[in-house]
Design an enzyme around this catalytic site. Sequence first.
Site, short mmCIF file in Angstrom:
data_model
loop_
_atom_site.label_atom_id
_atom_site.label_comp_id
_atom_site.label_asym_id
_atom_site.label_seq_id
_atom_site.Cartn_x
_atom_site.Cartn_y
_atom_site.Cartn_z
N HIS A 6 -55.37 12.49 52.44
CA HIS A 6 -54.47 12.29 51.29
C HIS A 6 -53.70 13.57 50.95
O HIS A 6 -52.51 13.54 50.64
CB HIS A 6 -55.30 11.87 50.08
CG HIS A 6 -56.16 10.66 50.30
ND1 HIS A 6 -55.65 9.38 50.41
CD2 HIS A 6 -57.51 10.54 50.43
CE1 HIS A 6 -56.64 8.53 50.59
NE2 HIS A 6 -57.78 9.21 50.63
O1 RIB Z 1 -58.20 10.36 46.03
C1 RIB Z 1 -58.06 11.38 46.98
C2 RIB Z 1 -58.00 12.72 46.32
O2 RIB Z 1 -59.22 13.00 45.63
C3 RIB Z 1 -57.86 13.87 47.33
O3 RIB Z 1 -57.11 14.90 46.75
C4 RIB Z 1 -59.26 14.31 47.56
O4 RIB Z 1 -59.35 15.67 48.00
C5 RIB Z 1 -59.84 14.18 46.17
O5 RIB Z 1 -59.45 15.33 45.43
#
Ligand code: RIB
Length: 315
Positions: free
Chosen positions: A240
Amino acid sequence: MARKVILDVDPGIDDAMAMCIALLDPALEVLAVTAVGGNCSPEQATRNVQTILEQIDPPYWPRLGAASAPDDGLPVDGRHLYGNDGLGETNFLVAERQHLHPSEKVICDQVRDASEGSVTIVALGPLTNIARAMILDPELPSLVGEIVMMGGAVSGPGNITPTAEFNIYCDPASARAVFHSRSTKTLVPLDVTNRIVLSYDLFNQLPDESTKVGRFLREVLPPAFRGYRRQFGLEGIHVHDTITLMAAAHGELFTTEEMAGDVETSGDLTTGMTVFDRRRVPAWRHNMDVAVDMRADEVIDAIISGIRTAGAKAG
Ligand code: RIB
Ligand code: CA
């Protein structure tokens, strides 16, 4: 001219991969890396930022900011994916620096020191630091060029509750404050970031293990793959944060739409839910751009290219 960025991170292995790319991308000048609690405690996140910097040892070290807990504490963490220490329990040795300024102060100082509108904040964790920086310096929203945030979901489900994405759920009040701020914002939600799953083939594309980045990623990625298999039965990992970094560095690969977004801050079932007014005649004013699509193959190519460049540059 390299683009000035501040990385706000809660490392987390996907944050760590984004850091490897950003810190060694010649098109980016990372002014600061500011830690925030989320995937792990604020103290551990601060330690992990230092660990990652020491492991990849970029030619230029950015300013570092220390995390502190959100006002209401952290309701959840990411140990189910990234282990108790947030980095796959790799237990790297780290020569911690004693005195780091608070992340929100580092953000304000770096934005103030740069020319107006020249800094992009890439927020890859809960928005605690960004909201606090806006309180510390009320001019910040108009001084910062853009805030590119990984978080939320527009029409898809959450990932930490049925309705909430992790970063927003960790500190909904701060997320709401940032959404309401008059800063220029781009949100990269799960609807887009969930579309990429990197397979084990990633290991064949990493820089050689004789390189700092190649060695580091070969240490932290196997626990991430194990976490995703154990938690979701997935034979691959989501990235992500790296996708969000690509949205900041290679915006031409993404399609965005202007939207009016807000955050639910109470409710047994909906705390941390991002809500968008998409009625035919919306009553809410547009307050951000939201990524609604991306050229996924080219984003993956940019990620792999970024990792390989990082391997070559860090040596
Ligand atoms: O939902 C995904 C996010 O939450 C990413 O940034 C992961 O590292 C957590 O922080
Ligand atoms: Ca993160």
